[in-house]
Enzyme design. Structure first.
Site, PDB file in Angstrom:
ATOM      1  N   ASP A 183       0.920  -1.139  -0.002  1.00  0.00           N
ATOM      2  CA  ASP A 183      -0.006  -0.042  -0.151  1.00  0.00           C
ATOM      3  C   ASP A 183       0.781   1.463  -0.027  1.00  0.00           C
ATOM      4  OD1 ASP A 183      -2.102  -1.618   0.142  1.00  0.00           O
ATOM      5  OD2 ASP A 183      -2.498  -1.524   2.426  1.00  0.00           O
TER       6      ASP A 183
ATOM      7  N   ASP B 211      -0.738  -2.617  -4.289  1.00  0.00           N
ATOM      8  CA  ASP B 211      -2.232  -2.984  -3.608  1.00  0.00           C
ATOM      9  C   ASP B 211      -2.746  -1.509  -3.719  1.00  0.00           C
ATOM     10  OD1 ASP B 211      -4.287  -4.196  -2.480  1.00  0.00           O
ATOM     11  OD2 ASP B 211      -2.998  -4.947  -0.824  1.00  0.00           O
TER      12      ASP B 211
ATOM     13  N   ASP C 189      -5.669   2.713   1.905  1.00  0.00           N
ATOM     14  CA  ASP C 189      -6.485   1.686   2.701  1.00  0.00           C
ATOM     15  C   ASP C 189      -6.551   1.723   4.029  1.00  0.00           C
ATOM     16  OD1 ASP C 189      -6.445   0.260   0.364  1.00  0.00           O
ATOM     17  OD2 ASP C 189      -5.723  -1.557   0.873  1.00  0.00           O
TER      18      ASP C 189
ATOM     19  N   ARG D 176     -12.612   0.470  -6.338  1.00  0.00           N
ATOM     20  CA  ARG D 176     -12.437   0.745  -4.772  1.00  0.00           C
ATOM     21  C   ARG D 176     -12.110   2.449  -4.858  1.00  0.00           C
ATOM     22  NH1 ARG D 176      -8.334  -3.779  -2.716  1.00  0.00           N
ATOM     23  NH2 ARG D 176      -9.557  -5.710  -3.543  1.00  0.00           N
TER      24      ARG D 176
END
Length: 540
Positions: free
Chosen positions: A350, A373, A377, A430
């Site tokens: 991330d 990724d 997040d 997302r």
């Protein structure tokens, strides 16, 4: 999308460091540094849907969708190459994201090419079917290994490969870490490219940049020590949204306010600064290459970039204590962290991860792309977070809020996050994808060409989606994207181009019961956000 230019944006230096048990081990840090970057010669993300300018030899090459548009070689019955650029290119680095999709037997490989004289004479950095990474030279016959290291890239896994060729020196990096090096005088210039040998693969985000300067040495550092402190950092306007709320013993988000200010420009200095206890304001000068994957940030920190071109590549920031089964905020939960005006590139996990009941975090005016990724997040009970004025692009899995359908014990009652004035720029999915959080407030953002879904609200989460501008978005919002349904209120949004309303329903807590805010006319949001989001906009 391909661009070729003689003067490009400022680029970066990459290095590798050894980090033990999540903390900086000073005596053991060893740096493998490439050369200083000067000009970007070429970049191609294939988002224009074509491979114009690439010359192909062997195999079956085409631009296809793999999350985003990528360049794929699908054959496994021969060698295949594709070349781009100028034969006169001399000292440069070629980088690409590479995903092997199949190997037809042993001793097969996929990788990137430098200094190609032709489709049968070149240098290449390749990952093999046997879990190795090699620098190879091909001079009309079979490839000859000049150097071999260990860096397994399994089938179906993306990795970032970079081959630097400067003088007679060849250096190969996998996910930002120096993996193999060699010397050879056979080819002094040539085109860049991609290659497979009896293997299939997808390629994306190709970049070629000149590199200059003598090869640096490697060895142990003698640091780190932080630079002298400087005058206090002006924090500017406070955050809007959940980061401004008085909760969990923290009244708003102030970061390092009241603490000293330091400017860092090396990995050792940055890692030491984010690990230091107590309030601290950290100014990041230039692009700093961290080893992957993630590095812990302690409470009461403000981390800001200097100017428009500073930031982090390679490693990401982890804002949170280690994962546990706790179901309520522990006493040592990380809190009060600000991350602003930074560029994040080529992170091997991330870019920013917020976890384990971390609270009061403000992520603002950053530019994030090309991660492995997630870009941002937020999970495992984290809460009271504002994500504002960020530009995210050239990436598929953009922002996750709640990481797993089975994590209700930690997440229900938490994951309270505000997303406002962000530019979700061609990020397929997302944007964010939400589980369990309520209320999740998504307002005044600009969504463009999100080919999968905009806001996905699942697992009984509650989302308020208002005042946004959706342009050519496949599904602007949804409560039925995947898994069990969430609850979503959509109001006062603009749907432009091919965008059509998504599905919604249920009641959601009003964000206004937590904080005050003003919704800008959504008809103006495209212009407002594209002008004001990202780095270089807040005078730091």
């Amino acid at each position: 999308m391909k661009s070729i230019r003689t003067r490009g944006r400022p680029t970066w230096r990459v290095l590798a460091a050894t980090v033990a048990a999540g903390t900086l081990s000073v005596a053991a840090v060893t740096f493998g540094m490439p050369y200083a970057f000067a000009d970007t010669l070429l970049s191609d993300t294939f988002e224009d849907g074509n491979s114009n300018g690439w010359s192909k030899s062997g195999g079956s090459w085409s631009v296809v969708t793999d999350g985003s548009l990528v360049y794929r070689q699908s054959g496994q019955s021969s060698d295949a190459r594709t070349l781009v650029g100028q034969p006169s290119w001399g000292d440069y680095g070629v980088q690409a994201r590479v995903k092997p999709t199949g190997f037809n037997g042993a001793n097969r490989h996929v990788g990137v090419v430098a200094r190609a004289q032709s489709s049968s004479s070149y240098y290449a950095l390749v990952v093999t079917s046997g879990g190795a990474v090699q620098l190879v030279k091909r001079a009309g016959g079979d490839p000859v290994a000049l150097g071999t290291g260990s860096a397994a890239v399994p089938v179906g896994t993306w990795a970032t490969l970079r081959l630097d060729a400067v003088g007679s020196s060849l250096r190969g990096y996998v996910n930002g870490n120096l993996a193999v090096q060699a010397t050879d005088t056979g080819f002094s210039s040539g085109r860049a490219g991609l290659a497979t040998s009896y293997a299939s693969a997808s390629f994306d985000d190709v970049e070629v940049a000149t590199v200059t300067g003598p090869p640096p040495t490697t060895g142990p550092t003698t640091g780190p020590t932080l630079p002298p402190t400087e005058p206090p950092l002006d924090p500017g306007a406070p955050p809007i949204g959940f980061a401004s709320v008085n909760a969990l013993g923290q009244n708003g988000t102030t970061g390092g306010a009241g603490g000293p200010t330091v400017t860092v420009d090396t990995p050792a200095e940055l890692l030491a600064a984010i690990a230091q206890s107590g309030p601290l304001n950290i100014r990041v000068s230039g692009m700093i290459a961290l080893p992957g994957p993630m590095h812990d940030v302690t409470s009461d920190k403000t981390i800001v970039g200097v100017g428009a071109s500073s930031g982090i590549t390679g490693g990401g920031l982890n804002i949170g204590i280690p994962v546990s089964n706790a179901t309520s905020p522990p006493a040592d939960a990380v809190h009060n962290v600000i991350v602003r005006n930074l560029n994040f590139r080529n992170t091997v996990d991330d870019a920013i991860n917020v976890q384990m009941f971390t609270h009061h975090v403000w992520i603002d005016h950053n530019d994030l792309s090309l991660g492995y990724d997630g870009l941002i997040d937020i999970k495992r009970g984290a809460s009271y977070v504002t994500v504002s004025w960020n530009h995210t692009h050239h990436h598929t899995k953009n922002m996750l809020l709640g990481h797993d359908d089975s994590n209700a014990a930690q997440d229900v009652g938490y994951l309270k996050v505000t997303y406002h004035n962000n530019w979700f720029d061609r990020t397929p999915q997302r944007n964010p994808r939400v589980r369990f959080g309520e209320p999740v407030h998504v307002f005044n953002n600009y969504f463009v060409y999100n080919t999968d879904v905009g806001v996905a609200c699942q697992l009984n989460s509650g989302c308020v989606v208002e005042g946004n501008y959706f342009e050519d978005v496949e599904v602007p919002w949804s409560v039925s994207y995947a898994g069990s349904r969430g609850r979503l209120v959509a109001r006062n949004n603009v749907l432009a181009g091919t965008s059509e309303p998504g599905d919604s329903g249920g009641t959601v807590q009003e964000p206004s019961t937590y904080y005050s805010y003003t919704v800008t006319d959504p008809n103006n949001i495209k212009a407002v956000v594209t002008a004001g989001s990202g780095t270089g906009k807040i005078g730091l």
